[in-house]
Design an enzyme around this catalytic site. Structure first.
Site, PDB file in Angstrom:
ATOM      1  N   ASP A   1      46.633  34.961  48.487  1.00 27.13           N
ATOM      2  CA  ASP A   1      47.173  33.922  49.372  1.00 27.13           C
ATOM      3  C   ASP A   1      47.897  32.920  48.477  1.00 27.13           C
ATOM      4  O   ASP A   1      48.117  33.182  47.273  1.00 27.13           O
ATOM      5  CB  ASP A   1      46.070  33.306  50.258  1.00 27.13           C
TER       6      ASP A   1
ATOM      7  N   CYS B   1      42.316  34.661  45.795  1.00 33.24           N
ATOM      8  CA  CYS B   1      42.492  33.475  46.652  1.00 33.24           C
ATOM      9  C   CYS B   1      41.898  32.300  45.881  1.00 33.24           C
ATOM     10  O   CYS B   1      41.777  32.361  44.661  1.00 33.24           O
ATOM     11  CB  CYS B   1      41.873  33.681  48.032  1.00 33.24           C
TER      12      CYS B   1
ATOM     13  N   THR C   1      38.792  31.006  45.942  1.00 32.15           N
ATOM     14  CA  THR C   1      37.444  31.301  45.435  1.00 32.15           C
ATOM     15  C   THR C   1      37.172  32.795  45.232  1.00 32.15           C
ATOM     16  O   THR C   1      36.183  33.155  44.590  1.00 32.15           O
ATOM     17  CB  THR C   1      36.384  30.816  46.437  1.00 32.15           C
ATOM     18  N   GLY C   2      37.972  33.630  45.855  1.00 34.98           N
ATOM     19  CA  GLY C   2      37.704  35.074  45.879  1.00 34.98           C
ATOM     20  C   GLY C   2      36.790  35.453  47.041  1.00 34.98           C
ATOM     21  O   GLY C   2      36.699  36.615  47.420  1.00 34.98           O
TER      22      GLY C   2
ATOM     23  N   GLY D   1      36.708  34.458  50.446  1.00 31.17           N
ATOM     24  CA  GLY D   1      37.323  34.852  51.720  1.00 31.17           C
ATOM     25  C   GLY D   1      37.878  36.264  51.633  1.00 31.17           C
ATOM     26  O   GLY D   1      37.685  37.088  52.550  1.00 31.17           O
TER      27      GLY D   1
ATOM     28  N   HIS E   1      27.566  49.834  38.362  1.00 29.36           N
ATOM     29  CA  HIS E   1      26.477  50.001  39.331  1.00 29.36           C
ATOM     30  C   HIS E   1      26.956  50.160  40.770  1.00 29.36           C
ATOM     31  O   HIS E   1      26.333  50.861  41.550  1.00 29.36           O
ATOM     32  CB  HIS E   1      25.525  48.791  39.276  1.00 29.36           C
TER      33      HIS E   1
ATOM     34  N   HIS F   1      22.328  55.318  41.190  1.00 26.50           N
ATOM     35  CA  HIS F   1      23.439  54.512  41.700  1.00 26.50           C
ATOM     36  C   HIS F   1      24.163  55.212  42.852  1.00 26.50           C
ATOM     37  O   HIS F   1      24.568  54.575  43.824  1.00 26.50           O
ATOM     38  CB  HIS F   1      24.411  54.166  40.574  1.00 26.50           C
TER      39      HIS F   1
HETATM   40  C1  RB5 Z   1      42.780  28.332  50.874  1.00 28.69           C
HETATM   41  O1  RB5 Z   1      42.820  26.948  50.823  1.00 28.69           O
HETATM   42  C2  RB5 Z   1      41.368  28.838  50.544  1.00 28.69           C
HETATM   43  O2  RB5 Z   1      40.520  28.588  51.613  1.00 28.69           O
HETATM   44  C3  RB5 Z   1      41.405  30.293  50.203  1.00 28.69           C
HETATM   45  O3  RB5 Z   1      42.246  30.499  49.121  1.00 28.69           O
HETATM   46  C4  RB5 Z   1      40.086  30.941  49.780  1.00 28.69           C
HETATM   47  O4  RB5 Z   1      39.471  30.220  48.770  1.00 28.69           O
HETATM   48  C5  RB5 Z   1      39.188  31.351  50.843  1.00 28.69           C
HETATM   49  O5  RB5 Z   1      38.128  31.945  50.606  1.00 28.69           O
END
Ligand code: RB5
Length: 146
Positions: A7, A64, A66-67, A69, A97, A133
């Site tokens: 994103d 994204c 945080t990774g 979403g 694993h 595994h």
């Molecule tokens: C976008 O602002 C943010 O919510 C998205 O990049 C991500 O971190 C969602 O998990």
């Protein structure tokens, strides 16, 4: 062929990643986004996950903020095992694993220097295989139907 998606929050890292993959001689397919303009991460996680689940792409890398979403969306696709990795060790173990096929990175969490090492580790670490595994991975899919 590695499927890439991000994103707006992951856009810059995706552009760095493309250069890294060229250096590593690993072909990629970029599913967007194509600028830093605000977009919705599920759209990109969905197309990349579909490409990996169909077998067209061996691995997916989703970036994204945080990774998280991206991983939530990816793991709702049949056959996808997505891992959010914030360390080299987690990238290694997600392959060994969990036979993870989608790597999710948080550009607001992980420095590019670490992300680079995470990607290299993820792409070069084989699944350990073996009964233990394999059995657990089969269970992921049989218990969830995904
Ligand atoms: C976008 O602002 C943010 O919510 C998205 O990049 C991500 O971190 C969602 O998990």
């Amino acid at each position: 062929m590695i499927a890439l998606g991000s994103d707006h929050a992951g856009f810059e890292y995706k552009e760095h990643l493309k250069k890294l993959l060229v250096e590593l001689g690993r072909p990629y397919q970029d599913f967007g986004t194509s600028s830093a303009a605000s977009v919705d991460y599920p759209d990109f996680a969905h197309v990349v996950s579909k490409a990996v689940a169909s077998g067209k792409n061996q691995f997916g890398i989703l970036i994204c903020g945080t990774g998280i979403g991206m991983s939530i969306v990816a793991n709702k696709h049949k056959g996808i095992r997505a891992a959010v990795c914030e360390s080299i060790e987690s990238a290694k173990l997600s392959r060994e694993h969990n036979d993870a096929n989608v790597l999710c990175i948080g550009a607001r969490i992980t420095s590019w220097e670490t992300a680079e090492e995470i990607v290299k580790t993820f792409l070069t670490t084989p699944f350990s295989g073996g009964k233990r595994h394999m059995y657990r991975i089969e269970k992921i899919h049989s218990l969830t139907g995904l």
